[in-house]
Design an enzyme around this catalytic site. Structure first.
Site, mmCIF file in Angstrom:
data_model
loop_
_atom_site.group_PDB
_atom_site.id
_atom_site.type_symbol
_atom_site.label_atom_id
_atom_site.label_comp_id
_atom_site.label_asym_id
_atom_site.label_seq_id
_atom_site.Cartn_x
_atom_site.Cartn_y
_atom_site.Cartn_z
ATOM 1 N N SER A 15 0.839 -1.207 0.000
ATOM 2 C CA SER A 15 0.000 0.000 0.000
ATOM 3 C C SER A 15 0.873 1.256 0.000
ATOM 4 O O SER A 15 0.540 2.251 -0.650
ATOM 5 C CB SER A 15 -0.976 -0.001 1.179
ATOM 6 O OG SER A 15 -0.303 0.175 2.398
ATOM 7 N N ASN A 16 1.988 1.215 0.711
ATOM 8 C CA ASN A 16 2.886 2.380 0.694
ATOM 9 C C ASN A 16 3.550 2.536 -0.672
ATOM 10 O O ASN A 16 3.680 3.645 -1.186
ATOM 11 C CB ASN A 16 3.941 2.264 1.798
ATOM 12 C CG ASN A 16 3.374 2.631 3.156
ATOM 13 O OD1 ASN A 16 2.930 3.759 3.371
ATOM 14 N ND2 ASN A 16 3.348 1.674 4.079
ATOM 15 N N ASN A 109 13.195 4.327 4.927
ATOM 16 C CA ASN A 109 12.167 3.324 5.247
ATOM 17 C C ASN A 109 11.041 3.993 6.037
ATOM 18 O O ASN A 109 11.251 5.035 6.660
ATOM 19 C CB ASN A 109 12.796 2.230 6.113
ATOM 20 C CG ASN A 109 11.810 1.149 6.509
ATOM 21 O OD1 ASN A 109 11.007 0.693 5.699
ATOM 22 N ND2 ASN A 109 11.861 0.725 7.767
ATOM 23 N N HIS A 111 8.395 3.027 9.195
ATOM 24 C CA HIS A 111 8.200 2.018 10.238
ATOM 25 C C HIS A 111 6.950 2.358 11.040
ATOM 26 O O HIS A 111 6.721 3.529 11.381
ATOM 27 C CB HIS A 111 9.425 1.978 11.158
ATOM 28 C CG HIS A 111 9.262 0.990 12.263
ATOM 29 N ND1 HIS A 111 9.425 -0.362 12.050
ATOM 30 C CD2 HIS A 111 8.891 1.144 13.551
ATOM 31 C CE1 HIS A 111 9.157 -0.992 13.191
ATOM 32 N NE2 HIS A 111 8.843 -0.102 14.117
#
Ligand code: GRF
Length: 192
Positions: A15-16, A109, A111
């Site tokens: 989804s990201n 990234n 998180h």
């Protein structure tokens, strides 16, 4: 103006990754040049197809292959696309020092926790079990450790009374999907 070239690494749903591909489609700042996955069946691969983003399926040769060799082979494949930034979006492997150095540490990234709290694979689950009042997500530079790189930006996600873990995770992911492209845009603009 030359666009920044982004390569996405992802292992799962994506989804990201999709949020970033969608944002990049209409961005003057960046283009997604490829998406690499270490999981041949990952749903993210289909999502890349929707945006005509070339896919690299990069699998371990065998159980004994070291992280260094795996990453070295990945570098060889990625470098054809000349990425300026490597964007991790649910990529479930640590990266070797050689990989990070090759890409000048321009590796980031997202998180699902307010790091340094709850590193690891279940940020939302652990925050939920711990009963915190506020959780969140973090965009950070990637180093060789597990979610230990320096923090770029964080978004708080207050807990809602009586919300289930499943609902909380869903809500968190929706927030991530708008936050990650926003942070990437600000980073590329040099604002953060
Ligand atoms: C997200 O929660 C992200 O923060 C974490 O892994 C999850 C990936 O979800 N690193 P998706 O594949 O982007 O939907």
């Amino acid at each position: 103006m030359k666009k920044f070239r982004l390569a996405i690494l992802a292992s799962g749903s994506g989804s990201n990754a999709e949020a970033i591909m969608k944002w990049a489609e209409s961005s003057e700042l960046a283009t997604v040049v490829c998406l690499a996955s270490n999981v041949s069946t990952a749903p993210v691969i289909k999502r890349a197809g929707k945006y005509q983003v070339p896919v690299i399926v990069h699998l371990k040769k065998n159980k004994l292959e070291t992280r260094e060799l795996f990453d070295q082979r990945l570098i060889e494949k990625l470098k054809h696309y000349k990425p300026d930034w490597i964007i991790l979006a649910g990529y479930m492997r640590l990266l070797s020092r050689e990989f990070l150095e090759h890409f000048n540490h321009q590796v980031i990234n997202i998180h699902p926790s307010l790091l340094p709290a709850f590193p690891g694979t279940d940020g939302y689950g652990e925050a939920f079990s711990a009963g915190v009042e506020e959780s969140g997500c973090t965009v950070h530079y990637v180093d060789e450790g597990m979610d230990t790189g320096s923090i770029i930006a964080q978004r708080s996600i207050p807990m809602i009374k009586n919300e289930s873990l499943e609902e909380f995770k869903k809500r968190g992911l929706v927030i991530e999907n708008s936050f990650y492209p926003e942070v990437i845009e600000n980073l590329l603009k040099g604002k953060i």
